[in-house]
Design an enzyme around this catalytic site. Structure first.
Site, PDB file in Angstrom:
ATOM      1  N   LEU A  36       0.808  -1.230   0.000  1.00 53.31           N
ATOM      2  CA  LEU A  36       0.000   0.000   0.000  1.00 53.31           C
ATOM      3  C   LEU A  36       0.836   1.273   0.000  1.00 53.31           C
ATOM      4  O   LEU A  36       1.920   1.320   0.590  1.00 53.31           O
ATOM      5  CB  LEU A  36      -0.936  -0.015   1.216  1.00 53.31           C
ATOM      6  CG  LEU A  36      -1.883  -1.224   1.282  1.00 53.31           C
ATOM      7  CD1 LEU A  36      -2.761  -1.145   2.530  1.00 53.31           C
ATOM      8  CD2 LEU A  36      -2.741  -1.328   0.032  1.00 53.31           C
ATOM      9  N   HIS A  40      -3.505   4.312  -2.329  1.00 52.80           N
ATOM     10  CA  HIS A  40      -4.488   3.454  -1.644  1.00 52.80           C
ATOM     11  C   HIS A  40      -5.103   4.175  -0.440  1.00 52.80           C
ATOM     12  O   HIS A  40      -6.315   4.123  -0.221  1.00 52.80           O
ATOM     13  CB  HIS A  40      -3.813   2.168  -1.147  1.00 52.80           C
ATOM     14  CG  HIS A  40      -3.239   1.299  -2.229  1.00 52.80           C
ATOM     15  ND1 HIS A  40      -1.891   1.126  -2.409  1.00 52.80           N
ATOM     16  CD2 HIS A  40      -3.834   0.540  -3.184  1.00 52.80           C
ATOM     17  CE1 HIS A  40      -1.669   0.305  -3.418  1.00 52.80           C
ATOM     18  NE2 HIS A  40      -2.833  -0.068  -3.913  1.00 52.80           N
ATOM     19  N   GLY A 150      -9.626   3.691  -7.744  1.00 54.77           N
ATOM     20  CA  GLY A 150      -8.815   4.832  -8.162  1.00 54.77           C
ATOM     21  C   GLY A 150      -8.963   5.116  -9.649  1.00 54.77           C
ATOM     22  O   GLY A 150      -8.991   4.197 -10.477  1.00 54.77           O
TER      23      GLY A 150
HETATM   24  P1  AMP Z   1      -4.120  -2.199  -6.570  1.00 59.18           P
HETATM   25  O1  AMP Z   1      -3.649  -2.567  -5.202  1.00 59.18           O
HETATM   26  O2  AMP Z   1      -3.046  -1.755  -7.493  1.00 59.18           O
HETATM   27  O3  AMP Z   1      -5.055  -3.227  -7.162  1.00 59.18           O
HETATM   28  O4  AMP Z   1      -5.017  -0.902  -6.368  1.00 59.18           O
HETATM   29  C1  AMP Z   1      -6.106  -0.907  -5.493  1.00 59.18           C
HETATM   30  C2  AMP Z   1      -6.898   0.347  -5.725  1.00 59.18           C
HETATM   31  O5  AMP Z   1      -6.078   1.491  -5.490  1.00 59.18           O
HETATM   32  C3  AMP Z   1      -7.421   0.461  -7.170  1.00 59.18           C
HETATM   33  O6  AMP Z   1      -8.738   0.983  -7.137  1.00 59.18           O
HETATM   34  C4  AMP Z   1      -6.467   1.439  -7.782  1.00 59.18           C
HETATM   35  O7  AMP Z   1      -7.032   2.169  -8.863  1.00 59.18           O
HETATM   36  C5  AMP Z   1      -6.172   2.359  -6.612  1.00 59.18           C
HETATM   37  N1  AMP Z   1      -4.923   3.074  -6.815  1.00 59.18           N
HETATM   38  C6  AMP Z   1      -3.713   2.544  -7.114  1.00 59.18           C
HETATM   39  N2  AMP Z   1      -2.801   3.532  -7.281  1.00 59.18           N
HETATM   40  C7  AMP Z   1      -3.460   4.695  -7.095  1.00 59.18           C
HETATM   41  C8  AMP Z   1      -3.074   6.076  -7.152  1.00 59.18           C
HETATM   42  N3  AMP Z   1      -1.828   6.453  -7.429  1.00 59.18           N
HETATM   43  N4  AMP Z   1      -4.009   7.009  -6.895  1.00 59.18           N
HETATM   44  C9  AMP Z   1      -5.297   6.652  -6.612  1.00 59.18           C
HETATM   45  N5  AMP Z   1      -5.720   5.378  -6.552  1.00 59.18           N
HETATM   46  C10 AMP Z   1      -4.809   4.412  -6.787  1.00 59.18           C
END
Ligand code: AMP
Length: 290
Positions: A36, A40, A150
């Site tokens: 994270l 996140h 995100g």
């Molecule tokens: P992940 O752990 O990569 O599957 O991401 C989990 C959630 O966090 C997803 O909804 C992503 O779009 C969001 N997320 C990842 N990176 C970012 C970021 N830099 N800004 C905003 N949301 C993010």
């Protein structure tokens, strides 16, 4: 700072959520694959601001990785994630193991059409089927009022919205803005794969998107805007998988721009063996922001 309760069992998780709902509490859910960062936690913070109880799941979902992709090496650090979530007032951490979400003998997948077809859908066959399947199963275990995603993963948001619409799921899909590093690079768990030179060059991605936004506002032709962005990236030896201005909802290519077309510039590119995606929403040319 509250200490989150860690739940591994989906039935226990579901019972906790249902009990919370029964007494009138609003539940928010932030699905993640762990490792994270502030992107996140921005989702968590929005959920905490809008809900009474917030659940974050940590699950590296095997079915959304292709055979040649980075499932094995995907960064995992549960203790660091736990400490971060504790500082952001998460109530429960749902951390199932693979068999909890994919019971032995499992062979069911959700297939989405429409927004799941182009771009990531074409380049990563099976990816969105894996995403939809796990989001659906997580929502069974975490029957929340709202689920937070995100905007960095724009196509993923559209795919989840499509599934929620088509399967008539009773959950609100919330979209949160992309959080960036000080030089503009969108935060991503995969940024840890970049070596120093790649990390330096990676800042060009957002610089190029910002330049594209300015060119959009200056009224340049779409092909020209796209070409200028491509030139900026290739000058830094960044390989482009796609770099297209598309309709922000249908993801169809835009050839002519009417004032109110919701448009987005989507990019996927590679630095060495690391693949990054990013995007920028393009303001309506009718607004004074342009
Ligand atoms: P992940 O752990 O990569 O599957 O991401 C989990 C959630 O966090 C997803 O909804 C992503 O779009 C969001 N997320 C990842 N990176 C970012 C970021 N830099 N800004 C905003 N949301 C993010």
């Amino acid at each position: 700072m509250a200490t989150p309760l860690v739940i591994h069992d989906r039935n226990v998780m579901r019972e906790l959520i249902l009990s919370s709902r029964t007494i009138g509490r609003r539940v928010g859910f932030v699905p993640t694959m762990g490792s994270l960062h502030a992107g996140h936690t921005s989702l968590v913070d929005q959920a905490v601001a809008e809900c009474d109880d917030v659940v974050t799941s940590i699950f590296v979902n095997p079915s959304q990785f292709g055979p040649q992709e980075d499932f094995e090496k995907y960064p995992r650090d549960f203790d660091a994630d736990f400490n971060l979530l504790a500082r952001h007032n998460v109530c429960w951490i749902f951390a199932p193991d693979v068999h909890e979400m994919y019971p032995p003998g499992d062979s069911t997948r959700i297939e989405i059409g429409g927004p799941a077809d182009p771009y990531e859908g074409t380049l990563r066959p099976g990816h969105f089927s894996g995403v939809a399947t796990i989001v659906f199963r997580l929502l069974q275990a975490v029957p929340s009022h709202a689920v937070y995603f995100g905007a960095k993963d724009w196509q993923q948001v559209l795919v989840v919205r499509q599934m929620v619409h088509d399967l008539q799921l009773d959950v609100q899909v919330m979209t949160c803005p992309t959080v960036r590093d000080t030089d503009g690079l969108a935060l991503s768990s995969r940024n840890t794969y970049l070596n120093e030179s790649e990390r330096n060059r990676a800042q060009t991605i957002y610089a190029a998107l910002q330049q594209a936004e300015q060119n959009w506002c200056r009224g340049l032709a779409i092909d020209t805007i796209e070409q200028k962005l491509r030139d900026m990236l290739t000058a830094k030896e960044i390989q482009i998988d796609y770099a297209d201005i598309v309709h922000a909802e249908s993801l169809k290519k835009i050839s002519e721009v009417s004032q109110n077309t919701p448009a987005i510039f989507l990019i996927a590119c590679r630095l060495g063996s690391t693949r990054l995606i990013d995007n920028i929403l393009l303001p309506s040319r009718a607004f004074s922001s342009c």
